[in-house]
Design an enzyme around this catalytic site. Sequence first.
Site, PDB file in Angstrom:
ATOM      1  N   GLU A  98      42.738  46.835 -98.754  1.00  0.00           N
ATOM      2  CA  GLU A  98      43.751  46.571 -96.436  1.00  0.00           C
ATOM      3  C   GLU A  98      43.199  47.859 -96.261  1.00  0.00           C
ATOM      4  O   GLU A  98      42.436  47.149 -95.020  1.00  0.00           O
ATOM      5  CB  GLU A  98      45.120  46.853 -97.427  1.00  0.00           C
ATOM      6  CG  GLU A  98      46.149  46.342 -97.914  1.00  0.00           C
ATOM      7  CD  GLU A  98      45.871  45.855 -99.156  1.00  0.00           C
ATOM      8  OE1 GLU A  98      44.979  47.098-100.062  1.00  0.00           O
ATOM      9  OE2 GLU A  98      46.814  45.531-100.199  1.00  0.00           O
ATOM     10  N   PHE A 120      52.459  42.528 -98.196  1.00  0.00           N
ATOM     11  CA  PHE A 120      53.435  43.215 -98.081  1.00  0.00           C
ATOM     12  C   PHE A 120      53.714  44.597 -97.040  1.00  0.00           C
ATOM     13  O   PHE A 120      52.590  44.756 -97.370  1.00  0.00           O
ATOM     14  CB  PHE A 120      54.056  43.295 -99.035  1.00  0.00           C
ATOM     15  CG  PHE A 120      54.334  42.499-100.314  1.00  0.00           C
ATOM     16  CD1 PHE A 120      55.921  41.990-100.151  1.00  0.00           C
ATOM     17  CD2 PHE A 120      53.387  41.417-100.739  1.00  0.00           C
ATOM     18  CE1 PHE A 120      55.550  40.562-100.607  1.00  0.00           C
ATOM     19  CE2 PHE A 120      53.932  40.422-101.719  1.00  0.00           C
ATOM     20  CZ  PHE A 120      55.346  39.626-101.558  1.00  0.00           C
ATOM     21  N   ASP A 174      55.394  46.822 -97.642  1.00  0.00           N
ATOM     22  CA  ASP A 174      55.068  48.085 -99.079  1.00  0.00           C
ATOM     23  C   ASP A 174      53.489  48.760 -99.372  1.00  0.00           C
ATOM     24  O   ASP A 174      53.231  49.783 -99.608  1.00  0.00           O
ATOM     25  CB  ASP A 174      55.474  47.598-100.582  1.00  0.00           C
ATOM     26  CG  ASP A 174      56.758  47.009-100.042  1.00  0.00           C
ATOM     27  OD1 ASP A 174      58.258  47.937-100.188  1.00  0.00           O
ATOM     28  OD2 ASP A 174      57.106  45.997 -99.509  1.00  0.00           O
ATOM     29  N   HIS A 199      57.715  45.869-102.704  1.00  0.00           N
ATOM     30  CA  HIS A 199      57.249  44.634-102.329  1.00  0.00           C
ATOM     31  C   HIS A 199      58.411  43.689-101.608  1.00  0.00           C
ATOM     32  O   HIS A 199      58.885  42.743-101.390  1.00  0.00           O
ATOM     33  CB  HIS A 199      57.257  43.384-103.073  1.00  0.00           C
ATOM     34  CG  HIS A 199      55.655  42.988-103.915  1.00  0.00           C
ATOM     35  ND1 HIS A 199      55.734  43.920-105.459  1.00  0.00           N
ATOM     36  CD2 HIS A 199      54.882  41.922-103.999  1.00  0.00           C
ATOM     37  CE1 HIS A 199      54.326  43.530-105.415  1.00  0.00           C
ATOM     38  NE2 HIS A 199      53.531  42.838-104.611  1.00  0.00           N
TER      39      HIS A 199
END
Lengths: 324, 334
Positions: free
Chosen positions: B70, B93, B95, B139
Amino acid sequence: MNHTENTDISHKILLSAYRRMKTIRTFENRLHEDFKAGIVPGFTHLYAGQEAVAVGICSHLTDQDQIASTHRGHGHCIAKGVDVMAMMKEIHGRQGGICKGKGGSMHIADLSKGMLGANGILGAGAPLACGAALADRLEGKGHVAVVFGGDGGVNEGAVLESMNLASVWKLPLMFVVENNGYAQSTPQHRTTSVSSYEDRARGFGMPAVTVDGLDFMAVYRTAGELIAKMRAGGGPVLLECRTVRFYGHFEGDSQAYRPAGEVKDAWKDRDCLHIFARNSGLDRAELDAVDRDVEQLIEASVQEALKAPHPALNELNDGVYVSY
Amino acid sequence: MTRHISLKSAINEALDQEMARDPKLLIFGQDTAGGVDAGGETDTWGGVLGVTKGLYTKYGDQVIDAPPTEMAYVGAAIGAALSGFPVVAEVPFIDFMGVCFDQLLNQAAKMRYMFGGTAEIPLVVRTMVGAGINGAAQHSQMLTAMFTHVPGLKVVCPSTPHDAKGLMIEAIRDRGPVIFCEPKYLYETTGPVPAHPYAVPFGQAHRAREGRDVSIVTYGPMVPRALEAAAGLAEKGIDAEVIDLRTLSPLDIASVLKSVQKTGRLVAADEAHPRCNIATDIVAQVTGQCFTSLETAPQMVSAPHTPVPFSPVLEKAYIPDEEQIMAAVMKTMP
């Protein structure tokens, strides 16, 4: 150490490169003095000693090629053509600074020059440079991106993830490791699992070259070959430049951790400007003329910066959003 | 023409129409195309819950699968956006934002300011928020407040298919970074959505129900719960107004104040943990700006100060529901 002599680089390029290297050195020496005198706010990380790296690489770049820099970014900025007067004002936090005094030493940027910013977060420029290189690849005009990092900072996950991304996306992106031997105060062998960053690159399927970063001619030639390949559609490459840091990690760093004599010897025997003067074939008189110009420029930049007004208080809330 | 489509389809339609409008618009993230070059069918996933499905088939290399890194691909989205290619990046997500937070917190959010007001970063980060699908602690979180706190970011969280489409189009056309929080619990809920492209402006709350006795202020997955609570309250003779904030940054506090000035009572609800969330912010702002309009102490409804539990029974107990909203409203009544 044997350094390469010039046989092939044009007089014009050499003279221009010397001017930029000398500008960086004089700029940083002056900041060192002024910081000690207490007239520079905040904190700053000086690039002196590493000039041949930034200038050897950026001499091949246009304003359309983008670079991402580090906390030690003044050299990259000057090498990329960012206005020195506006940089000095920025470092003093004044009106007319390249970022209106809101960025400071660690956040100097000039998007019009393809300078995506110095960066206060280690390794953080690498993902940004991936994006710049993706834009270059999609536009297909042969532009490239370069990201600089130190021997410590390139251990950041952001850099390692970016090396993988650049490889799988075949991005025209050069990862430059400026190995000056120290991550702040920690020696390279205690921060990095490999002694040559070529081994790192191999793990990402990326070609890599190591070069003597004190030797402008060597950096210039090697970077030129690598950048030309990227412009022709090649993927990412890594260039490790072995170099030396003349000052501390930040101004005020006593550098007591360095072996006795290392810094003094570096100034005497490992100065990329001396090596350039010896090997470039340029006349001493020509170099002296540049030196005088540069001294005047830096003196003027400091005087202008100190005269410039502080930002107006109503600037505080401006420039957060394009619209809100 | 207006059809009834799901919230998920509404987001897909917004992306589709904007990609057709702007051939430089890129989408990337994990599995946003899904299965390209694996040897089987392509375009099988469209992101982890299928929101971008079909776009690779239509737009090819404008839709790029990224490795599960990410930090690298969100940072690359910022760099590409700075370089003239608007990007919608998907972080599956919210999270997972922990692994790319620096690129949003210290890079995208601050560049414009640090660089003296020059940078434009047309970036949307799509991400799923909220509990209710047994996703457990990593999640299911509602971390909207963390992003709302950061100057330079805009934060959006729709509650209806109509707003999801319009807010996504507005987010894509915005010249700065937007965190687009998609309440995954509502993905399959349907509602009327015009077929043509349209933008819902940021900073304009929507009055989801008009009422005169109490203002229930919330957003995202709590909006349908607030409406159910309002229906239950109506049976008791209490006429609740429901304000759907739609965007958390910028925040339409003016509409909230106007509602409270009318009703004199406030319940602010957020599915997030109870400290420093959107509900606490609303109560603080209302109290500071129209204290004398309040007839009773404002109330807050939030999840408990715990991670989101896996057990479906515990998760149901975790998520603030219409009963809790009704109970909070009753506390504001004389």
